[in-house]
Design a protein around this motif. Structure first.
Motif, PDB file in Angstrom:
ATOM      1  N   GLY A 278    -105.756 -17.757  70.445  1.00  0.00           N
ATOM      2  CA  GLY A 278    -104.847 -17.919  69.327  1.00  0.00           C
ATOM      3  C   GLY A 278    -105.580 -17.790  68.024  1.00  0.00           C
ATOM      4  N   GLU A 279    -105.048 -18.428  67.004  1.00  0.00           N
ATOM      5  CA  GLU A 279    -105.632 -18.343  65.680  1.00  0.00           C
ATOM      6  C   GLU A 279    -107.058 -18.870  65.659  1.00  0.00           C
ATOM      7  OE1 GLU A 279    -104.842 -20.157  61.191  1.00  0.00           O
ATOM      8  OE2 GLU A 279    -103.488 -20.625  62.852  1.00  0.00           O
ATOM      9  N   ALA A 280    -107.298 -19.946  66.386  1.00  0.00           N
ATOM     10  CA  ALA A 280    -108.616 -20.588  66.346  1.00  0.00           C
ATOM     11  C   ALA A 280    -109.695 -19.746  66.983  1.00  0.00           C
ATOM     12  CB  ALA A 280    -108.543 -21.947  67.038  1.00  0.00           C
ATOM     13  N   THR A 281    -109.351 -18.905  67.959  1.00  0.00           N
ATOM     14  CA  THR A 281    -110.366 -18.133  68.679  1.00  0.00           C
ATOM     15  C   THR A 281    -110.311 -16.650  68.363  1.00  0.00           C
ATOM     16  OG1 THR A 281    -108.881 -17.849  70.580  1.00  0.00           O
ATOM     17  CG2 THR A 281    -110.295 -19.783  70.578  1.00  0.00           C
ATOM     18  N   ALA A 282    -109.505 -16.250  67.369  1.00  0.00           N
ATOM     19  CA  ALA A 282    -109.340 -14.831  67.071  1.00  0.00           C
ATOM     20  C   ALA A 282    -110.607 -14.197  66.508  1.00  0.00           C
ATOM     21  CB  ALA A 282    -108.182 -14.636  66.089  1.00  0.00           C
ATOM     22  N   ASN A 283    -111.546 -15.005  66.019  1.00  0.00           N
ATOM     23  CA  ASN A 283    -112.776 -14.451  65.442  1.00  0.00           C
ATOM     24  C   ASN A 283    -113.923 -14.394  66.430  1.00  0.00           C
ATOM     25  OD1 ASN A 283    -113.284 -17.157  65.683  1.00  0.00           O
ATOM     26  ND2 ASN A 283    -113.562 -17.532  63.499  1.00  0.00           N
ATOM     27  N   GLY A 284    -113.689 -14.688  67.699  1.00  0.00           N
ATOM     28  CA  GLY A 284    -114.720 -14.562  68.717  1.00  0.00           C
ATOM     29  C   GLY A 284    -115.683 -15.721  68.814  1.00  0.00           C
ATOM     30  N   ARG A 285    -115.465 -16.790  68.073  1.00  0.00           N
ATOM     31  CA  ARG A 285    -116.372 -17.952  68.122  1.00  0.00           C
ATOM     32  C   ARG A 285    -115.921 -18.873  69.252  1.00  0.00           C
ATOM     33  NH1 ARG A 285    -119.419 -18.276  63.342  1.00  0.00           N
ATOM     34  NH2 ARG A 285    -118.799 -16.733  61.773  1.00  0.00           N
ATOM     35  N   THR A 286    -116.177 -18.449  70.471  1.00  0.00           N
ATOM     36  CA  THR A 286    -115.667 -19.133  71.652  1.00  0.00           C
ATOM     37  C   THR A 286    -116.801 -19.504  72.603  1.00  0.00           C
ATOM     38  OG1 THR A 286    -115.345 -17.016  72.768  1.00  0.00           O
ATOM     39  CG2 THR A 286    -113.483 -17.876  71.504  1.00  0.00           C
ATOM     40  N   ILE A 287    -116.418 -20.154  73.695  1.00  0.00           N
ATOM     41  CA  ILE A 287    -117.383 -20.551  74.720  1.00  0.00           C
ATOM     42  C   ILE A 287    -118.084 -19.342  75.301  1.00  0.00           C
ATOM     43  CG2 ILE A 287    -117.531 -21.508  77.052  1.00  0.00           C
ATOM     44  CD1 ILE A 287    -115.399 -23.528  76.234  1.00  0.00           C
ATOM     45  N   VAL A 288    -117.361 -18.236  75.485  1.00  0.00           N
ATOM     46  CA  VAL A 288    -117.973 -17.031  76.043  1.00  0.00           C
ATOM     47  C   VAL A 288    -119.112 -16.544  75.154  1.00  0.00           C
ATOM     48  CG1 VAL A 288    -117.570 -14.617  76.604  1.00  0.00           C
ATOM     49  CG2 VAL A 288    -115.908 -16.321  77.287  1.00  0.00           C
ATOM     50  N   SER A 289    -118.881 -16.489  73.856  1.00  0.00           N
ATOM     51  CA  SER A 289    -119.933 -16.049  72.935  1.00  0.00           C
ATOM     52  C   SER A 289    -121.146 -16.972  73.003  1.00  0.00           C
ATOM     53  CB  SER A 289    -119.395 -16.004  71.498  1.00  0.00           C
ATOM     54  OG  SER A 289    -118.336 -15.082  71.381  1.00  0.00           O
ATOM     55  N   ALA A 290    -120.896 -18.276  73.061  1.00  0.00           N
ATOM     56  CA  ALA A 290    -122.001 -19.239  73.132  1.00  0.00           C
ATOM     57  C   ALA A 290    -122.765 -19.096  74.433  1.00  0.00           C
ATOM     58  CB  ALA A 290    -121.464 -20.652  72.983  1.00  0.00           C
ATOM     59  N   GLY A 291    -122.043 -18.968  75.556  1.00  0.00           N
ATOM     60  CA  GLY A 291    -122.708 -18.834  76.848  1.00  0.00           C
ATOM     61  C   GLY A 291    -123.531 -17.567  76.954  1.00  0.00           C
ATOM     62  N   LEU A 292    -123.005 -16.457  76.451  1.00  0.00           N
ATOM     63  CA  LEU A 292    -123.753 -15.200  76.493  1.00  0.00           C
ATOM     64  C   LEU A 292    -124.979 -15.260  75.584  1.00  0.00           C
ATOM     65  CD1 LEU A 292    -120.809 -12.622  76.476  1.00  0.00           C
ATOM     66  CD2 LEU A 292    -122.178 -13.367  78.418  1.00  0.00           C
ATOM     67  N   THR A 293    -124.840 -15.922  74.438  1.00  0.00           N
ATOM     68  CA  THR A 293    -125.988 -16.061  73.523  1.00  0.00           C
ATOM     69  C   THR A 293    -127.103 -16.875  74.167  1.00  0.00           C
ATOM     70  OG1 THR A 293    -124.526 -15.922  71.593  1.00  0.00           O
ATOM     71  CG2 THR A 293    -126.710 -16.879  71.255  1.00  0.00           C
ATOM     72  N   LEU A 294    -126.751 -18.007  74.761  1.00  0.00           N
ATOM     73  CA  LEU A 294    -127.767 -18.812  75.443  1.00  0.00           C
ATOM     74  C   LEU A 294    -128.289 -18.111  76.694  1.00  0.00           C
ATOM     75  CD1 LEU A 294    -126.419 -22.474  75.169  1.00  0.00           C
ATOM     76  CD2 LEU A 294    -128.087 -21.298  73.747  1.00  0.00           C
ATOM     77  N   GLY A 295    -127.444 -17.267  77.306  1.00  0.00           N
ATOM     78  CA  GLY A 295    -127.920 -16.467  78.437  1.00  0.00           C
ATOM     79  C   GLY A 295    -129.033 -15.526  78.027  1.00  0.00           C
ATOM     80  N   LEU A 296    -128.876 -14.897  76.864  1.00  0.00           N
ATOM     81  CA  LEU A 296    -129.953 -14.043  76.346  1.00  0.00           C
ATOM     82  C   LEU A 296    -131.198 -14.869  76.022  1.00  0.00           C
ATOM     83  CD1 LEU A 296    -128.073 -11.617  73.907  1.00  0.00           C
ATOM     84  CD2 LEU A 296    -128.926 -11.136  76.202  1.00  0.00           C
ATOM     85  N   LEU A 297    -130.982 -16.096  75.544  1.00  0.00           N
ATOM     86  CA  LEU A 297    -132.105 -16.952  75.178  1.00  0.00           C
ATOM     87  C   LEU A 297    -132.981 -17.287  76.377  1.00  0.00           C
ATOM     88  CD1 LEU A 297    -133.540 -18.922  73.152  1.00  0.00           C
ATOM     89  CD2 LEU A 297    -131.848 -20.623  73.831  1.00  0.00           C
ATOM     90  N   ILE A 298    -132.357 -17.648  77.506  1.00  0.00           N
ATOM     91  CA  ILE A 298    -133.148 -18.072  78.666  1.00  0.00           C
ATOM     92  C   ILE A 298    -133.456 -16.928  79.626  1.00  0.00           C
ATOM     93  CG2 ILE A 298    -132.142 -20.369  78.501  1.00  0.00           C
ATOM     94  CD1 ILE A 298    -130.500 -19.730  81.005  1.00  0.00           C
TER      95      ILE A 298
END
Length: 434
Positions: A278-298
């Protein structure tokens, strides 16, 4: 000979001193956290819970949490403004089949828009959620004084006299900031009723996405580099870059995740391609983005540890498998991987521990510092325990530091639980290949 023995003795005592310093630092940390997690508090309520319970026809000694959900909602309806109740109901309904504050036609029109409120797709609030709202908005407990565990234990008489003089209308009670209510309660601006449920669920979601993304890719890359890749200049360059990436500051990965997952892949990470969000997640700042970012980190950490584990498997196992006619992949799958798996899981434990405690990359990606809605899926807004702890420790009130200490204990228990599960799996495979 004596000189060498003397040097050996000095080295032994130096190593023992290093161990003692490490143990002392760890004990000091744990004692400091525990000292802030328990103690006496002075609480003032705007409305007495016993009076509210009695107003609904219950006995005065009935606990607020023991009355029905319908009566809790009735208390809200009688005590808060319609506009505030409408805001709560748009965030999440009180009942599935009827509305209390909002007009059904208005909500139906809002649900037909391109950016519907969360009430349109979230289930109704549970009993504990409604109780938390009553406590926050009607009872309105305010903590006016806090004391540490040691002070509460050894100076209780002085504290009681001080509280009676300075806070005559307050109740003095012994409180464990770490409690089951603290674990299952959402965030709140009032430390007396604040909890870590939203942050805990966010941490579990993020770690799950991180593992699903990084573990198979990391182990697959390690297998290729150790078993298939030829030793040439390109392989050497790849190996050097992987080793360097393991030491890159985490905030750099946050900037990478912001550029790729939040902005470039916004349609995917916001859930728009599936018609969710919805409106809150329309900019891509979601759990998926966080998980993929930390996936790249580790990912580099998992690759390096998996390579070391695969390299430690004796070459005679490979030779024996191929001598019996197995292909390279059959040898890797049936002999190399089972023997390397305990070492791979050990490296994964260390990587997950780092991901679970990260804050900087998630702040860059867009984790919320204050959110009361639980994540309903991978495309939800989120916060995590480290960010919640940081947000509380930055507040000036002493009581926020108390709940921050309790949240640290929750984070440690979560980390130990995940590590224990991984150790059990590691030992299971170790016995199987022994």
């Amino acid at each position: 000979m004596r000189r060498r023995q003397r040097r050996g003795l000095i080295a032994r005592f130096a190593l023992l001193a290093a161990l003692m310093v490490a143990v002392a630092a760890l004990v000091t940390l744990i004692v400091t956290i525990l000292n802030s997690s328990f103690g006496l508090v002075a609480v003032e309520n705007a409305r007495s819970p016993s009076e509210l319970v009695a107003s609904r026809g219950y006995q005065a000694d009935t606990a607020l949490g023991d009355i029905s959900k319908e009566d809790l909602v009735a208390l809200l309806e009688a005590e808060i403004s319609t506009n505030l109740g409408r805001r709560f109901e748009r965030e999440q309904r009180f009942f599935d089949h009827r509305l209390v504050f909002e007009d059904p036609y208005v909500l139906n029109d809002l649900c037909m828009t391109a950016e519907p409120p969360p009430a349109c797709y979230l289930p109704a609030r549970g009993h504990s959620d409604v109780e938390a709202l009553v406590v926050e908005r009607v009872v309105e407990p305010t903590i006016v004084g806090t004391w540490s565990f040691f002070s509460s234990t050894f100076n209780r008489d002085e504290i009681e006299a001080h509280a009676a003089e300075k806070y005559p209308g307050a109740e003095l009670e012994y409180r464990s900031w770490l409690s089951w209510d603290f674990v299952i309660s959402p965030q709140s601006p009032e430390p007396a009723i604040a909890g870590v449920r939203t942050a805990l669920l966010g941490s579990l979601w993020v770690v799950l996405i991180t593992l699903i993304f990084s573990f198979p890719i990391g182990v697959g890359a390690a297998i290729y580099l150790e078993e298939y890749a030829r030793e040439n200049r390109l392989t050497a360059i790849l190996q050097t870059n992987i080793n360097n990436l393991a030491g890159v500051p985490s905030i750099i990965y946050g900037m990478l995740g912001l550029a790729i997952f939040v902005r470039t892949l916004e349609v995917i990470t916001s859930g728009s391609f599936l018609g969710t969000g919805g409106e809150a997640t329309a900019n891509g700042r979601t759990i998926v983005s966080a998980g993929l970012t930390l996936g790249l980190l580790i990912l580099p950490i998992i690759i390096i540890n998996a390579q070391e584990a695969i390299r430690a498997v004796p070459g005679s196992l490979r030779q024996a498998g191929m001598a019996l006619g197995s292909t390279r992949w059959q040898t890797v799958r049936s002999h190399v991987l089972p023997n390397a798996l305990p070492g791979i899981l050990t490296g994964t434990i260390l990587a997950v521990a780092r991901a679970l405690g990260e804050t900087a990359p998630l702040v860059v990606v867009g984790a919320s510092t204050f959110i009361t809605t639980d994540p309903a899926g991978p495309f939800s807004k989120f916060t995590v325990l480290p960010i919640q702890i940081y947000q509380w420790t930055s507040r000036p009130q002493d009581e926020f530091r108390n709940i921050a200490a309790a949240a640290i204990l929750v984070l440690l228990v979560l980390l130990l639980t995940l590590n224990t599960a991984a150790v059990i799996l590691r030992n299971k495979y170790s016995r199987r290949t022994a």
